[in-house]
Design an enzyme around this catalytic site. Structure first.
Site, PDB file in Angstrom:
ATOM      1  N   SER A   1       1.003  -1.322   0.004  1.00  0.00           N
ATOM      2  CA  SER A   1       0.008  -0.082   0.010  1.00  0.00           C
ATOM      3  C   SER A   1       0.806   1.131  -0.178  1.00  0.00           C
ATOM      4  O   SER A   1       1.506   1.444   0.909  1.00  0.00           O
ATOM      5  CB  SER A   1      -0.998   0.126   1.165  1.00  0.00           C
ATOM      6  OG  SER A   1      -1.522   1.287   1.414  1.00  0.00           O
TER       7      SER A   1
ATOM      8  N   HIS B   1      -1.251  -1.250  -4.276  1.00  0.00           N
ATOM      9  CA  HIS B   1      -2.611  -0.982  -3.608  1.00  0.00           C
ATOM     10  C   HIS B   1      -2.542   0.728  -3.426  1.00  0.00           C
ATOM     11  O   HIS B   1      -1.829   1.014  -2.528  1.00  0.00           O
ATOM     12  CB  HIS B   1      -2.512  -1.818  -2.518  1.00  0.00           C
ATOM     13  CG  HIS B   1      -3.968  -1.662  -1.711  1.00  0.00           C
ATOM     14  ND1 HIS B   1      -5.261  -2.489  -2.100  1.00  0.00           N
ATOM     15  CD2 HIS B   1      -4.191  -1.006  -0.497  1.00  0.00           C
ATOM     16  CE1 HIS B   1      -5.984  -2.223  -1.034  1.00  0.00           C
ATOM     17  NE2 HIS B   1      -5.510  -1.064  -0.152  1.00  0.00           N
TER      18      HIS B   1
ATOM     19  N   ASP C   1      -4.802   3.496  -1.694  1.00  0.00           N
ATOM     20  CA  ASP C   1      -5.729   3.769  -0.719  1.00  0.00           C
ATOM     21  C   ASP C   1      -6.431   5.054  -1.047  1.00  0.00           C
ATOM     22  O   ASP C   1      -5.679   6.153  -0.535  1.00  0.00           O
ATOM     23  CB  ASP C   1      -5.294   3.519   0.689  1.00  0.00           C
ATOM     24  CG  ASP C   1      -4.995   2.291   0.874  1.00  0.00           C
ATOM     25  OD1 ASP C   1      -6.117   1.410   0.870  1.00  0.00           O
ATOM     26  OD2 ASP C   1      -3.702   1.868   1.386  1.00  0.00           O
TER      27      ASP C   1
ATOM     28  N   MET D   1      -9.121   7.955   0.093  1.00  0.00           N
ATOM     29  CA  MET D   1      -9.711   8.225   1.477  1.00  0.00           C
ATOM     30  C   MET D   1     -10.396   9.705   1.243  1.00  0.00           C
ATOM     31  O   MET D   1      -9.575  10.752   0.666  1.00  0.00           O
ATOM     32  CB  MET D   1      -9.123   8.177   2.727  1.00  0.00           C
ATOM     33  CG  MET D   1      -8.206   6.983   2.980  1.00  0.00           C
ATOM     34  SD  MET D   1      -7.210   6.771   4.510  1.00  0.00           S
ATOM     35  CE  MET D   1      -6.523   5.250   4.295  1.00  0.00           C
TER      36      MET D   1
ATOM     37  N   HIS E   1      -8.348   0.847  -3.731  1.00  0.00           N
ATOM     38  CA  HIS E   1      -9.181   0.855  -2.743  1.00  0.00           C
ATOM     39  C   HIS E   1     -10.064   2.189  -2.255  1.00  0.00           C
ATOM     40  O   HIS E   1      -9.270   2.981  -1.647  1.00  0.00           O
ATOM     41  CB  HIS E   1      -8.374   0.382  -1.480  1.00  0.00           C
ATOM     42  CG  HIS E   1      -9.137  -0.098  -0.140  1.00  0.00           C
ATOM     43  ND1 HIS E   1      -8.502  -0.266   1.114  1.00  0.00           N
ATOM     44  CD2 HIS E   1     -10.551  -0.062  -0.004  1.00  0.00           C
ATOM     45  CE1 HIS E   1      -9.328  -0.499   1.924  1.00  0.00           C
ATOM     46  NE2 HIS E   1     -10.815  -0.237   1.448  1.00  0.00           N
TER      47      HIS E   1
ATOM     48  N   MET F   1     -12.101   4.379  -0.117  1.00  0.00           N
ATOM     49  CA  MET F   1     -12.849   4.518   1.338  1.00  0.00           C
ATOM     50  C   MET F   1     -13.399   5.784   1.165  1.00  0.00           C
ATOM     51  O   MET F   1     -13.189   7.020   1.845  1.00  0.00           O
ATOM     52  CB  MET F   1     -11.777   4.538   2.328  1.00  0.00           C
ATOM     53  CG  MET F   1     -11.131   2.885   2.668  1.00  0.00           C
ATOM     54  SD  MET F   1      -9.491   2.843   3.459  1.00  0.00           S
ATOM     55  CE  MET F   1      -8.567   3.035   1.908  1.00  0.00           C
TER      56      MET F   1
ATOM     57  N   MET G   1     -11.034  -6.197   5.692  1.00  0.00           N
ATOM     58  CA  MET G   1     -10.217  -5.464   6.431  1.00  0.00           C
ATOM     59  C   MET G   1     -10.041  -5.830   7.907  1.00  0.00           C
ATOM     60  O   MET G   1     -10.887  -6.372   8.610  1.00  0.00           O
ATOM     61  CB  MET G   1     -11.315  -4.055   6.839  1.00  0.00           C
ATOM     62  CG  MET G   1     -11.459  -3.401   5.505  1.00  0.00           C
ATOM     63  SD  MET G   1     -10.221  -2.847   4.553  1.00  0.00           S
ATOM     64  CE  MET G   1      -9.074  -1.972   5.919  1.00  0.00           C
TER      65      MET G   1
ATOM     66  N   ASP H   1      -6.488  -6.542   4.096  1.00  0.00           N
ATOM     67  CA  ASP H   1      -5.975  -5.293   4.394  1.00  0.00           C
ATOM     68  C   ASP H   1      -5.594  -4.808   5.781  1.00  0.00           C
ATOM     69  O   ASP H   1      -6.862  -4.609   6.462  1.00  0.00           O
ATOM     70  CB  ASP H   1      -6.938  -4.344   3.289  1.00  0.00           C
ATOM     71  CG  ASP H   1      -6.127  -3.159   3.235  1.00  0.00           C
ATOM     72  OD1 ASP H   1      -4.922  -2.708   3.848  1.00  0.00           O
ATOM     73  OD2 ASP H   1      -6.956  -2.142   2.773  1.00  0.00           O
TER      74      ASP H   1
HETATM   75  C1  DX5 Z   1      -6.194   1.365   5.943  1.00  0.00           C
HETATM   76  C2  DX5 Z   1      -5.710   0.950   4.512  1.00  0.00           C
HETATM   77  C3  DX5 Z   1      -4.720   0.176   4.251  1.00  0.00           C
HETATM   78  C4  DX5 Z   1      -3.443   0.579   4.961  1.00  0.00           C
HETATM   79  C5  DX5 Z   1      -2.624  -0.936   5.338  1.00  0.00           C
HETATM   80  O1  DX5 Z   1      -7.270   1.975   6.077  1.00  0.00           O
HETATM   81  O2  DX5 Z   1      -6.763   0.515   3.701  1.00  0.00           O
HETATM   82  O3  DX5 Z   1      -4.258  -0.375   3.041  1.00  0.00           O
HETATM   83  O4  DX5 Z   1      -2.661   1.213   3.974  1.00  0.00           O
HETATM   84  O5  DX5 Z   1      -1.590  -0.489   6.148  1.00  0.00           O
HETATM   85  P1  DX5 Z   1      -0.786  -1.091   7.058  1.00  0.00           P
HETATM   86  O6  DX5 Z   1      -0.287  -2.464   6.583  1.00  0.00           O
HETATM   87  O7  DX5 Z   1       0.123  -0.454   7.581  1.00  0.00           O
HETATM   88  O8  DX5 Z   1      -1.698  -1.650   8.189  1.00  0.00           O
HETATM   89 ZN    ZN Z   2      -6.513  -0.476   1.709  1.00  0.00          ZN
END
Ligand code: DX5
Ligand code: ZN
Length: 231
Positions: free
Chosen positions: A12, A37, A39, A41, A70, A72, A141, A176
C-alpha cells in the site's frame, strides 16, 4: 488479468513518501510487488484524506503490474467513471459505503474494471451473500480503515466463512491491515490469496534503500507461502 489463487503481495503506497509516488511505485515493483494497492480516502467515510482521480491517473504511468484501487469514500457511484479513466484495474468499494452496493459493483464492471467489495471488521460475512456473483475480489479489513500502521484485528473466522461462500467462483480474498510475516500466515490458512501491506513493506527502506522493500516483501511472501503449502 488472469485469475489464480497464488499468493500476491500488494504494497500500500499509503506508507510511501507522498512527495515521490512515481519512484516509490517503481521501487516496490522492482523489488517484487505483485500488485500496487492505492488507498483513496475522503475525510468523510473515513477520518483521513489522501488523494483522488487526478493523482491516481498520474500513478498509472508508473504501474506495470496491477493497480488495485481501494475506495474509502462515500458516495462511490459518481466517481466510478473517473477511476476507470484514471486507469484502475481493480476498483474496490465498501459494502458499508451506501445502500446500493449491488448497483455499484455492476457499474464498476460496466466501466471495464474488476469489481472489489471491502468489508469492515464490524460487518458480518453474510452482508456479501447476494453480491458474490458481481465481485472479482473481496477485501476483508483487518483494521478499521483510515490509517496505516494499526494493530491487526483477527478476522480469520470471517475469511473462512467467505472462502466457503465463494466456492468455485473466481473471486480473490484480499486482506488489508496489519499484514506482516507474523499475521499473514493465519489469513492465508483461512483462504486469503492477496495480502496488502503498508508499514511492513516500507519500514526501514526508501527509494535509495529499495533493497529493504525487497527484503520486507520476501519475508511476508515466504511466511505466507509456508501457510499456503500447509493448508
Ligand atoms: C487502511 C488501508 C490499508 C493500509 C494498510 O485504511 O486500507 O491499505 O494502508 O496499512 P498497514 O499495512 O500499515 O496496516
Ligand atoms: Zn487499503
Amino acid at each position: 488479468m488472469s485469475f489464480d489463487r497464488t499468493i500476491k503481495i500488494a504494497p500500500s503506497i499509503l506508507s510511501a513518501d507522498f512527495a515521490d509516488f512515481g519512484r516509490e511505485i517503481e521501487a516496490i515493483e522492482a523489488q517484487g510487488a505483485d500488485w500496487v494497492h492505492v488507498d483513496v480516502m475522503d475525510g468523510h467515510f473515513v477520518p483521513n484524506l489522501t488523494f483522488g482521480p487526478p493523482a491516481v491517473k498520474a500513478f498509472r504511468r508508473h504501474v506495470k503490474t496491477v493497480m488495485d484501487v481501494h475506495l474509502m469514500i462515500a458516495p462511490v457511484d459518481p466517481y466510478i467513471d473517473a477511476y476507470a479513466e484514471a486507469g484502475a484495474d481493480i476498483l474496490t468499494a465498501h459494502v458499508e459505503a451506501g445502500p446500493h452496493i449491488h448497483r455499484t459493483l455492476q457499474a464498476i464492471r460496466a466501466a471495464g474494471m474488476k469489481a472489489g467489495v471491502a468489508i469492515n471488521p464490524g460487518t458480518p460475512a453474510q452482508a456479501l451473500e447476494h453480491v458474490l456473483d458481481l465481485a472479482d475480489l473481496v477485501c476483508v479489513m483487518t483494521v478499521n480503515p483510515g490509517f496505516g500502521g494499526q494493530k491487526f484485528i483477527d478476522m480469520s473466522e470471517k475469511v473462512r466463512t467467505l472462502r466457503e461462500m465463494i466456492g468455485d467462483r473466481p473471486v480473490h480474498i484480499e486482506i488489508d491491515g496489519g499484514m506482516d510475516p507474523q499475521t499473514a500466515p493465519k489469513m492465508v490458512d483461512a483462504g486469503a490469496d492477496v495480502l496488502v501491506a503498508g508499514s511492513a513493506v516500507f519500514q526501514g527502506g526508501s527509494v535509495e534503500k529499495a533493497s529493504v522493500y525487497g527484503d520486507n516483501i520476501r519475508a511476508i511472501r515466504s511466511a505466507a507461502e509456508g501457510a499456503a503449502k500447509a493448508a
